[in-house]
Every structure is written in structure tokens, then in C-alpha cells.
Design a protein around this motif. Structure first.
Motif, PDB file in Angstrom:
ATOM      1  N   LEU A   1       4.608  13.168  -7.175  1.00  0.00           N
ATOM      2  CA  LEU A   1       5.170  12.213  -6.224  1.00  0.00           C
ATOM      3  C   LEU A   1       5.548  12.894  -4.918  1.00  0.00           C
ATOM      4  N   ILE A   2       6.271  14.007  -5.003  1.00  0.00           N
ATOM      5  CA  ILE A   2       6.678  14.678  -3.770  1.00  0.00           C
ATOM      6  C   ILE A   2       5.455  15.141  -2.985  1.00  0.00           C
ATOM      7  N   ALA A   3       4.443  15.648  -3.680  1.00  0.00           N
ATOM      8  CA  ALA A   3       3.216  16.067  -2.996  1.00  0.00           C
ATOM      9  C   ALA A   3       2.566  14.891  -2.279  1.00  0.00           C
ATOM     10  N   ALA A   4       2.561  13.712  -2.928  1.00  0.00           N
ATOM     11  CA  ALA A   4       1.985  12.523  -2.300  1.00  0.00           C
ATOM     12  C   ALA A   4       2.793  12.089  -1.087  1.00  0.00           C
ATOM     13  N   LEU A   5       4.119  12.146  -1.195  1.00  0.00           N
ATOM     14  CA  LEU A   5       4.972  11.730  -0.082  1.00  0.00           C
ATOM     15  C   LEU A   5       4.864  12.689   1.097  1.00  0.00           C
ATOM     16  N   VAL A   6       4.666  13.966   0.802  1.00  0.00           N
ATOM     17  CA  VAL A   6       4.510  14.947   1.877  1.00  0.00           C
ATOM     18  C   VAL A   6       3.237  14.674   2.678  1.00  0.00           C
ATOM     19  N   ARG A   7       2.247  14.045   2.024  1.00  0.00           N
ATOM     20  CA  ARG A   7       0.941  13.852   2.665  1.00  0.00           C
ATOM     21  C   ARG A   7       0.670  12.376   3.017  1.00  0.00           C
ATOM     22  N   VAL A   8       1.712  11.593   3.191  1.00  0.00           N
ATOM     23  CA  VAL A   8       1.487  10.164   3.469  1.00  0.00           C
ATOM     24  C   VAL A   8       0.729   9.942   4.776  1.00  0.00           C
ATOM     25  N   GLU A   9       0.874  10.851   5.719  1.00  0.00           N
ATOM     26  CA  GLU A   9       0.186  10.657   6.999  1.00  0.00           C
ATOM     27  C   GLU A   9      -1.328  10.763   6.855  1.00  0.00           C
ATOM     28  N   ASP A  10      -1.810  11.335   5.744  1.00  0.00           N
ATOM     29  CA  ASP A  10      -3.239  11.318   5.476  1.00  0.00           C
ATOM     30  C   ASP A  10      -3.752   9.894   5.308  1.00  0.00           C
ATOM     31  N   HIS A  11      -2.850   8.982   4.972  1.00  0.00           N
ATOM     32  CA  HIS A  11      -3.208   7.570   4.818  1.00  0.00           C
ATOM     33  C   HIS A  11      -2.768   6.744   6.032  1.00  0.00           C
ATOM     34  N   GLY A  12      -2.334   7.419   7.077  1.00  0.00           N
ATOM     35  CA  GLY A  12      -1.862   6.691   8.246  1.00  0.00           C
ATOM     36  C   GLY A  12      -0.531   6.015   8.017  1.00  0.00           C
ATOM     37  N   LEU A  13       0.236   6.504   7.054  1.00  0.00           N
ATOM     38  CA  LEU A  13       1.562   5.966   6.770  1.00  0.00           C
ATOM     39  C   LEU A  13       2.613   6.870   7.404  1.00  0.00           C
ATOM     40  N   PRO A  14       3.762   6.329   7.777  1.00  0.00           N
ATOM     41  CA  PRO A  14       4.766   7.117   8.490  1.00  0.00           C
ATOM     42  C   PRO A  14       5.641   7.943   7.539  1.00  0.00           C
ATOM     43  N   ALA A  15       5.727   9.236   7.788  1.00  0.00           N
ATOM     44  CA  ALA A  15       6.514  10.118   6.923  1.00  0.00           C
ATOM     45  C   ALA A  15       7.981   9.697   6.878  1.00  0.00           C
ATOM     46  N   ALA A  16       8.502   9.244   8.020  1.00  0.00           N
ATOM     47  CA  ALA A  16       9.928   8.882   8.081  1.00  0.00           C
ATOM     48  C   ALA A  16      10.264   7.721   7.154  1.00  0.00           C
ATOM     49  N   ARG A  17       9.286   6.907   6.809  1.00  0.00           N
ATOM     50  CA  ARG A  17       9.526   5.738   5.972  1.00  0.00           C
ATOM     51  C   ARG A  17       9.970   6.146   4.563  1.00  0.00           C
ATOM     52  N   TYR A  18       9.569   7.317   4.129  1.00  0.00           N
ATOM     53  CA  TYR A  18       9.850   7.756   2.754  1.00  0.00           C
ATOM     54  C   TYR A  18      10.911   8.857   2.696  1.00  0.00           C
ATOM     55  N   ASP A  19      11.223   9.458   3.840  1.00  0.00           N
ATOM     56  CA  ASP A  19      12.322  10.425   3.968  1.00  0.00           C
ATOM     57  C   ASP A  19      12.319  11.416   2.805  1.00  0.00           C
ATOM     58  N   VAL A  20      11.191  12.112   2.659  1.00  0.00           N
ATOM     59  CA  VAL A  20      11.045  13.016   1.525  1.00  0.00           C
ATOM     60  C   VAL A  20      12.053  14.166   1.585  1.00  0.00           C
TER      61      VAL A  20
ATOM     62  N   ALA B   1      -4.389  -4.644  18.574  1.00  0.00           N
ATOM     63  CA  ALA B   1      -3.279  -4.154  19.402  1.00  0.00           C
ATOM     64  C   ALA B   1      -1.942  -4.574  18.790  1.00  0.00           C
ATOM     65  N   LYS B   2      -1.894  -5.794  18.258  1.00  0.00           N
ATOM     66  CA  LYS B   2      -0.656  -6.269  17.609  1.00  0.00           C
ATOM     67  C   LYS B   2      -0.368  -5.479  16.331  1.00  0.00           C
ATOM     68  N   ILE B   3      -1.423  -5.205  15.572  1.00  0.00           N
ATOM     69  CA  ILE B   3      -1.224  -4.451  14.327  1.00  0.00           C
ATOM     70  C   ILE B   3      -0.768  -3.037  14.632  1.00  0.00           C
ATOM     71  N   TRP B   4      -1.381  -2.418  15.643  1.00  0.00           N
ATOM     72  CA  TRP B   4      -0.945  -1.065  16.000  1.00  0.00           C
ATOM     73  C   TRP B   4       0.524  -1.071  16.425  1.00  0.00           C
ATOM     74  N   ALA B   5       0.921  -2.047  17.206  1.00  0.00           N
ATOM     75  CA  ALA B   5       2.323  -2.133  17.633  1.00  0.00           C
ATOM     76  C   ALA B   5       3.246  -2.243  16.414  1.00  0.00           C
ATOM     77  N   ALA B   6       2.826  -3.023  15.412  1.00  0.00           N
ATOM     78  CA  ALA B   6       3.630  -3.168  14.199  1.00  0.00           C
ATOM     79  C   ALA B   6       3.675  -1.868  13.405  1.00  0.00           C
ATOM     80  N   LEU B   7       2.545  -1.174  13.328  1.00  0.00           N
ATOM     81  CA  LEU B   7       2.516   0.120  12.633  1.00  0.00           C
ATOM     82  C   LEU B   7       3.409   1.135  13.341  1.00  0.00           C
ATOM     83  N   ALA B   8       3.298   1.170  14.669  1.00  0.00           N
ATOM     84  CA  ALA B   8       4.132   2.103  15.438  1.00  0.00           C
ATOM     85  C   ALA B   8       5.609   1.776  15.264  1.00  0.00           C
ATOM     86  N   ASN B   9       5.929   0.487  15.183  1.00  0.00           N
ATOM     87  CA  ASN B   9       7.308   0.076  14.979  1.00  0.00           C
ATOM     88  C   ASN B   9       7.841   0.549  13.627  1.00  0.00           C
ATOM     89  N   GLU B  10       6.931   0.695  12.651  1.00  0.00           N
ATOM     90  CA  GLU B  10       7.315   1.207  11.331  1.00  0.00           C
ATOM     91  C   GLU B  10       7.369   2.727  11.297  1.00  0.00           C
TER      92      GLU B  10
END
Length: 535
Positions: free
Chosen positions: A75-94, A517-526
Motif C-alpha cells: 500500500l505505501i509503495a502504491a501511495l508513493v507512486r500515485v503520480e504515475d497514475h496522474g493522481l495527486p500525492a497530497a490527496r493521500y498524505d502518505v 479544460a474543465k476536467i483539468w481545472a477540476a483535477l488541478a483543484n484536487e
């Protein structure tokens, strides 16, 4: 049971051993404190509480065994690499999670860690398997219903798995499209870190025979992008023309070998702009969860195409016309199932078109749109001479409007039905000239096909010996005929400004409706950020 808890045990996390000082109380007391902590922490999440009650509050993560350790590490290894999926690291606060693990000293602390790891797992599992965002909250044209995995089943499945690392890996889409998008994400991040593709092309148009510094800028940009071999030419020669054509193909532009304004605008797009498209495409791919098995139909609104795939392999492609970029005409995005085709269709004019477009015409001239029949509530054709159209408006217009089958029918000679509440379908059209245009957004929302007959043959090929003959026998009757598909076909109306093909460069398209553009704005907001930087 948790009686095996020890005064100290070791977490293996991301290659580091993190020691936890635990309780010094008796094992029974410790287990009670542990269960109470779980119950308290889980009470804020009904699914987590349900799981632990069913699991008799036994640990999934914090036990001393090798499997518990493997789960933590995975789990920790997956959370450390969330940005490989375009997910924000801060969201999981590993970092906070690891610190909580390292600072655990009591059975209560351990119970809180147990629930924190489960909550982190469930958040990550949802995000990576079916996306962070809720599509309908971003744009009302994205009416896609995302299938979310049951959270209790997800943690149960993980707890029962003997291969936690593999289980976590398989939460993400396994489609070739997703894997190729990940590869493109990595390529673009490296490019950004190296300074991108160099200076932009300072021109509005360049064509074969031109020469000078602007041509050199165009040449260098195309070399950096991989569309041209290294060259010292300062002239817009045949090699440069071919490179421009290759770029135009990969970006859905008119393939004329001339670097006009539209082509140069796309050439001058930065890697970070392309990376945004890729990250949005990855989120969109998570929304669909395609199986890539059997037959499916893909309509990409930004690409103006309709394609048929069999077991992930492209077997048919045709140009399409999609909804005009107006609030009430943009084609929606959703998935459904194609059930049948109708040969020689009648056009039942949608009420919005009848009242907003044809009623004003008939108020000016009762005989306008004479190719359409007016039908009353009892199904009878109405004589226009007896109607005062001035007394009607969009709310009280009492008639249906229909166009009989024929070559001039707005739906052409065949339509393909996947019944849905949005009243969207694929169809032929008598307006063939629109298919020659680069941007093909002209319809009221339905999808017009450039080669509808060939599309029909492809669909029928699975159920009749001679699909072309079968189709034309019914066409020449001039009667409306429904042909059911023996095997119904999934239809995905998608919107991708970045998509891949098995070979060749990643394809990029313009954001015709502004949805990405709207989706990117929402992703950036996350919290999603672009890794790498423009030099």
C-alpha cells in the motif's frame, strides 16, 4: 486473533523498517483497546465499520505476520507512486500516514493506524479504478455513469488476497490504452524537464518552397517532436513537407503538407499542454473501465470518427459529424448498447427542433418545411391549410412532425439504435459535403456517419453470410425495416483530446467543446500537478 501482538514489532515500508512501540498491558486488555480504537475510528465511515464488524475487528495491516507486512509495504509503495497514475500525492498524505505508523506506541494507537490504512486503501482503490472526479459535476454534457466498485467488497477482496502487490496493481485499468497513456505521460515529463521542444515557430503560414529562419524553427520543432530526421535544411523541402503531413495526421488536421495557422498553432503547443490532455485522458479511461474483449463501437467526439473494435483491434473506421458547439446541441458522452438498425427510417422530428426551428418557419409561411408531415394526437396527418400556426409556441404546439423514408430524409437511409434517454443515435445523412471538413461539429447532437452502409455491413457480418446483399434487399423495398443485432454491441461515446494507437505517435485533438479544460481545472483543484518543468 490479536493475542500475538508484541511489545515491539517492525513495519517494512518503502524499504525502511519503522519500529512501533506498542502497549505493555496484558494481551487481552490490549486487544480490547485495539478493537475499541477500530470501532471508534471506523464509525465515521459506514463501509469501514461494516467491514471490521464482519471481520471481528481482526487486523488487516497491523498484525505481525508476513502477509500483514506485505500489505503495508504494497500500500505505501502504491501511495508513493500515485503520480504515475496522474493522481495527486497530497490527496493521500502518505508522509502523515507513515509518521502515524512510526509513532504508534499503544494498542489504541495501533487500532487507529489500522483504520487509517484501510481508509487510505479505499480512497486510492476508488480513485485508481474509477477516477477521482464525478463526471456530471464537471459538465452537463458528460452524462457518463461511472461504475464504482463496492468498497466493502474491495477491502474484503484485498484481505483475502495472497498477493497484495498484485491486487493493488490490478485496481488500475489494464487496458492497452491506459498503459500507453502512462508511457506518454512519462515521455512528456522527461521532455519538460529537458526544456521541451525548443522555440516556437514565429509564423502564421509556411509552405513548400519557403526558406529562412522561420522554416528552420519549424524544422527544429518537428525534429524535436520526432516527426522528422535530423536535417540542416533551411528550405521547406519535400522532407519537411512529409514531416508536416505526419504531424497533421497525428493531430487530426487537414493533410495538405502546408503549415497554415491551424497547423502551426498545434505545433506550438507546449509539452505541458499535451501532458494535461494525457492526464485528463487517464482520468476519463478510469471512468469507462472497458473490457477490450468482443466487439465494441467507439465514437470519439474530438476526432470526428466512429470505429468498430474486435477484441481490441480496429476493424472499421469512418468519419463522423457530431453536435454543434452550442449549449443545446453538443453531443453528450455516455455508454450504452446497440440493439438494432432501422433501414429506410422515418425521421420523428425531436420536439425541440420542431418548436424552435420549424414552428417559427411555419408561422411565417404555413407551407415551409413541406417535406415534413404534421401528426395530431390521434396519429392522423393534419392539413396545414386548416392551421393557424400563430396561436402556438414551444409549450403548446400540439403536433408531432415526421419525415417519410427516402433519399432526402434527414437520417439518410439507415440509423443505428442504442435506445437511451438522451435520444442519441448514429445515422446516415444526405449532407455528405460536411465530411470533407476538418472540424465536423454541425449536428443537433446525433452522430452522422460518412460510410453508413459499410458500417451496417460490418455489424451484420457477424450474423449473415452476405451482409451487403442482405442489407440492400431490405433497402430496395423502400419500407422502414428493423434489423435486430443478434449480439448487442457496447457503444462508448467518448471525448479524448489525447488517445493512442498500437503503433505510431500519440494522437492529439482540439478541445472542441472545452470539456477537457474543465476536467483539468477540476483535477488541478484536487491537487494534480505537472511533473517536470519547461526550461
Amino acid at each position: 486473533m490479536f493475542h500475538a501482538l508484541r511489545p515491539r514489532f517492525t513495519f517494512l515500508v518503502a524499504g525502511l523498517f519503522l519500529s512501533l512501540s506498542v502497549f505493555t498491558a496484558e494481551p487481552a486488555q490490549a486487544f480490547t483497546a485495539f478493537k475499541q480504537a477500530i470501532a471508534e475510528a471506523a464509525s465515521r465511515d459506514a463501509d469501514v465499520a461494516t467491514f471490521y464488524r464482519g471481520n471481528k475487528y481482526a487486523p488487516v495491516w497491523t498484525g505481525p505476520g508476513e502477509l500483514d507486512q506485505a500489505r503495508r509495504k504494497a500500500l505505501i509503495a502504491a501511495l508513493v507512486r500515485v503520480e504515475d497514475h496522474g493522481l495527486p500525492a497530497a490527496r493521500y498524505d502518505v508522509d502523515r500516514l507513515v509518521a502515524q505508523m512510526a509513532n504508534a506506541r499503544t494498542a489504541r494507537d495501533l487500532g487507529l493506524v489500522e483504520v487509517a490504512l484501510t481508509r487510505a486503501f479505499l480512497k486510492y482503490g476508488r480513485d485508481v479504478s474509477s477516477g477521482m472526479l464525478v463526471p456530471s459535476q464537471i459538465d452537463d454534457g458528460i452524462v457518463r455513469e461511472v461504475e464504482r466498485r463496492d468498497r466493502v467488497d474491495m477491502i474484503k477482496g484485498f484481505a483475502a488476497s495472497a498477493e497484495p502487490k498484485r491486487f493493488l496493481k490490478e485496481l488500475a485499468p489494464i487496458s492497452p490504452e491506459y498503459l500507453r497513456l502512462q508511457k506518454e505521460r512519462l515521455r512528456l515529463e522527461r521532455l519538460m524537464a529537458q526544456g521541451g521542444w525548443g522555440p516556437k515557430v514565429p509564423s502564421s503560414k509556411l509552405e513548400p518552397g519557403d526558406n529562412g529562419p522561420k522554416v528552420i524553427a519549424l524544422r527544429n520543432r518537428l525534429i524535436a517532436m520526432g516527426f522528422m530526421e535530423r536535417s540542416a535544411t533551411a528550405t521547406y523541402d519535400r522532407a519537411l513537407e512529409k514531416a508536416v503531413q505526419a504531424f497533421q495526421i497525428a493531430h487530426g488536421l487537414e493533410v495538405d503538407g502546408v503549415a497554415g495557422q491551424g497547423t502551426i498553432d498545434e505545433i506550438n503547443k507546449s509539452p505541458d499542454a499535451r501532458l494535461k490532455s494525457v492526464l485528463v485522458a487517464m482520468e476519463r479511461e478510469r471512468w469507462i473501465g472497458r473490457a477490450n474483449q468482443g466487439r465494441e463501437i467507439i465514437v470519439n467526439l474530438t476526432d470526428f470518427t466512429a470505429k468498430v473494435y474486435d477484441d481490441g483491434k480496429l476493424t472499421f473506421r469512418t468519419r463522423s459529424v457530431v453536435g454543434k458547439n452550442q449549449s443545446d446541441r453538443r453531443s453528450p458522452e455516455f455508454s450504452d448498447t446497440m440493439e438494432h438498425m432501422i433501414i429506410n427510417p422515418t425521421w420523428n422530428v425531436p420536439r425541440s427542433i420542431a418548436t424552435k426551428e420549424y414552428l417559427p418557419m411555419m408561422q411565417r409561411n404555413p407551407n415551409a418545411a413541406g417535406h415534413l408531415r404534421l401528426i395530431d394526437s390521434r396519429g392522423r396527418t393534419v392539413n396545414r391549410d386548416n392551421i393557424d400556426f400563430s396561436q402556438y409556441n414551444t409549450r403548446n404546439f400540439p403536433f408531432d412532425m415526421k419525415q417519410a423514408p427516402g433519399n432526402r430524409n434527414a437520417l439518410g437511409l439507415v440509423k443505428f439504435m442504442f435506445p437511451n434517454k438522451h435520444n442519441i443515435y448514429l445515422h446516415d445523412t444526405p449532407a455528405k459535403n460536411l465530411f470533407a471538413r476538418e472540424v465536423r461539429a454541425y449536428s443537433h447532437g446525433c452522430i452522422r456517419l460518412h460510410q453508413p452502409f459499410e458500417f451496417a455491413y460490418t455489424l451484420l457480418s457477424k450474423q449473415v453470410e452476405n451482409p451487403k446483399e442482405y442489407f440492400h434487399q431490405r433497402l430496395k423495398t423502400n419500407r422502414e425495416t428493423q434489423v435486430d443485432l443478434e449480439t448487442q454491441i457496447p457503444v462508448h461515446i467518448i471525448y479524448r483530446t489525447a488517445y493512442t494507437e498500437p503503433k505510431g505517435p500519440v494522437q492529439y485533438r482540439r478541445d472542441v467543446y472545452g470539456r477537457d479544460a474543465k476536467i483539468w481545472a477540476a483535477l488541478a483543484n484536487e491537487g494534480v500537478v505537472l511533473r517536470g518543468h519547461q526550461g
